[in-house]
Design a protein around this motif. Structure first.
Motif, PDB file in Angstrom:
ATOM      1  N   PRO A  21       0.808  -1.230   0.000  1.00 32.68           N
ATOM      2  CA  PRO A  21       0.000   0.000   0.000  1.00 32.68           C
ATOM      3  C   PRO A  21       0.835   1.270   0.000  1.00 32.68           C
ATOM      4  CG  PRO A  21      -0.049  -1.073   2.155  1.00 32.68           C
ATOM      5  CD  PRO A  21       0.594  -2.043   1.212  1.00 32.68           C
ATOM      6  N   ASP A  22       2.032   1.207   0.563  1.00 34.25           N
ATOM      7  CA  ASP A  22       2.878   2.398   0.615  1.00 34.25           C
ATOM      8  C   ASP A  22       3.358   2.836  -0.765  1.00 34.25           C
ATOM      9  OD1 ASP A  22       2.590   2.398   3.325  1.00 34.25           O
ATOM     10  OD2 ASP A  22       4.545   1.492   3.739  1.00 34.25           O
ATOM     11  N   SER A  23       3.259   1.952  -1.763  1.00 33.13           N
ATOM     12  CA  SER A  23       3.714   2.306  -3.104  1.00 33.13           C
ATOM     13  C   SER A  23       2.676   3.124  -3.869  1.00 33.13           C
ATOM     14  CB  SER A  23       4.044   1.042  -3.901  1.00 33.13           C
ATOM     15  OG  SER A  23       2.857   0.321  -4.243  1.00 33.13           O
ATOM     16  N   ILE A  24       1.447   3.211  -3.344  1.00 34.63           N
ATOM     17  CA  ILE A  24       0.387   3.944  -4.044  1.00 34.63           C
ATOM     18  C   ILE A  24       0.554   5.439  -3.806  1.00 34.63           C
ATOM     19  CG2 ILE A  24      -2.099   4.336  -4.190  1.00 34.63           C
ATOM     20  CD1 ILE A  24      -2.513   1.409  -3.444  1.00 34.63           C
ATOM     21  N   VAL A  25       0.648   6.180  -4.896  1.00 36.59           N
ATOM     22  CA  VAL A  25       0.841   7.632  -4.831  1.00 36.59           C
ATOM     23  C   VAL A  25      -0.500   8.341  -4.717  1.00 36.59           C
ATOM     24  CG1 VAL A  25       1.761   9.638  -6.050  1.00 36.59           C
ATOM     25  CG2 VAL A  25       2.958   7.440  -6.184  1.00 36.59           C
ATOM     26  N   ASP A  26      -1.426   7.997  -5.588  1.00 33.48           N
ATOM     27  CA  ASP A  26      -2.763   8.586  -5.592  1.00 33.48           C
ATOM     28  C   ASP A  26      -3.771   7.533  -6.013  1.00 33.48           C
ATOM     29  OD1 ASP A  26      -2.815  11.388  -4.796  1.00 33.48           O
ATOM     30  OD2 ASP A  26      -1.509  11.740  -6.518  1.00 33.48           O
ATOM     31  N   LEU A  27      -4.986   7.671  -5.521  1.00 34.20           N
ATOM     32  CA  LEU A  27      -6.028   6.707  -5.847  1.00 34.20           C
ATOM     33  C   LEU A  27      -7.319   7.475  -6.134  1.00 34.20           C
ATOM     34  CD1 LEU A  27      -6.386   3.354  -3.988  1.00 34.20           C
ATOM     35  CD2 LEU A  27      -8.346   4.465  -5.020  1.00 34.20           C
ATOM     36  N   ALA A  76       0.816   4.368  -8.931  1.00 36.29           N
ATOM     37  CA  ALA A  76       1.701   3.776  -7.928  1.00 36.29           C
ATOM     38  C   ALA A  76       3.123   3.682  -8.430  1.00 36.29           C
ATOM     39  CB  ALA A  76       1.196   2.385  -7.543  1.00 36.29           C
ATOM     40  N   HIS A  77       4.058   3.733  -7.483  1.00 35.87           N
ATOM     41  CA  HIS A  77       5.449   3.453  -7.821  1.00 35.87           C
ATOM     42  C   HIS A  77       5.571   1.976  -8.203  1.00 35.87           C
ATOM     43  CE1 HIS A  77       6.604   7.351  -6.386  1.00 35.87           C
ATOM     44  NE2 HIS A  77       6.289   7.082  -5.132  1.00 35.87           N
TER      45      HIS A  77
END
Length: 250
Positions: A21-27, A76-77
């Motif tokens: 989840p930490d790799s998600i930049v925006d949703l 996401a990254h």
């Protein structure tokens, strides 16, 4: 945005929420969709502490770049999985389970690759390997079709496939090429050892050097009128023959 992965649809987004989840930049979520599936997904997003934005379907269409998004898109990254075959083999040294690889010699259709990754995840494959110069990468279509498997199965693209296969042999990985013309059946292959199934490209099959590098060739028994199977279907048949054998008592 250009450096981020686009994850469209419930499977791709929820898999990333579970694993990284930490790799998600925006949703981005279309809140006009009020069904139970969307409500459950929003609960998962908020439990993971990921920020999200309410947008309309037009905005999501632009973010998804033509992909079917089901009302949810994440930027996401790229997630870091194993990046070399040696890295995968090193992590398996202290485990009882023998290595299992899927080698795709030039699969260029993103739908086929996505399906192969999804099957690889289900069958317990430790990594999927492909040549860098004549294969599709992990684009957004692959991510969607893979239904989250691109976040769990390393997809390793190598500069020289034949050299990589020879290096795998030196580490006691048995290479079995799926070939319609082979005399032996896949059911005659001993799949309980560390091994790799080597599959050819759509329509063309394995390249000559790839075929020659394999330890043995095996055919999928065909009893009907069609001459061959789609590469993703053929991969599933071979991988699950391995899974079947590994469940047998010693």
């Amino acid at each position: 945005m250009a450096s981020n992965q686009v994850l469209a649809g419930f499977h791709a987004v929820q898999a990333r929420l579970r694993h990284a989840p930490d790799s998600i930049v925006d949703l981005y979520v279309d809140t006009s969709r009020q069904d139970q599936r969307m409500r459950h997904c929003i609960q998962q997003i908020e439990a993971a502490g990921v920020r999200w934005h309410a947008v309309d379907a037009t905005r999501l269409d632009g973010l998804a770049r033509g992909m079917r998004h089901q009302g949810i898109v994440a930027l996401a990254h790229p997630r870091a999985l194993a990046i070399t075959v040696d890295e995968v083999l090193d992590t398996l040294e202290d485990q009882a389970e023998p290595a299992l690889f899927l080698v795709l010699d030039g699969v260029t259709d993103p739908h086929n690759l996505g399906a192969c990754l999804r099957t690889a995840d289900a069958a317990g494959v430790h990594a999927v390997i492909a040549p860098r110069d004549r294969a599709v990468g992990l684009n957004a279509t692959v991510q969607r079709v893979a239904c989250g498997a691109a976040d769990t199965v390393p997809y390793i693209m190598v500069t020289n496939l034949a050299r990589t296969l020879r290096a795998m042999r030196q580490r006691d990985v048995w290479l079995v090429g799926a070939d319609d013309a082979a005399e032996r059946s896949i059911h005659q292959v001993d799949s309980r050892r560390a091994m790799a199934w080597v599959m050819g490209a759509e329509g063309e099959g394995m390249r000559r050097l790839t075929r020659e590098t394999c330890d043995e060739l095996a055919a999928i028994p065909m009893r009907g009128s069609v001459e061959s199977l789609n590469v993703s279907v053929a991969s599933a048949v071979c991988l699950y023959e391995t899974a079947r054998q590994r469940l047998l008592p010693d």
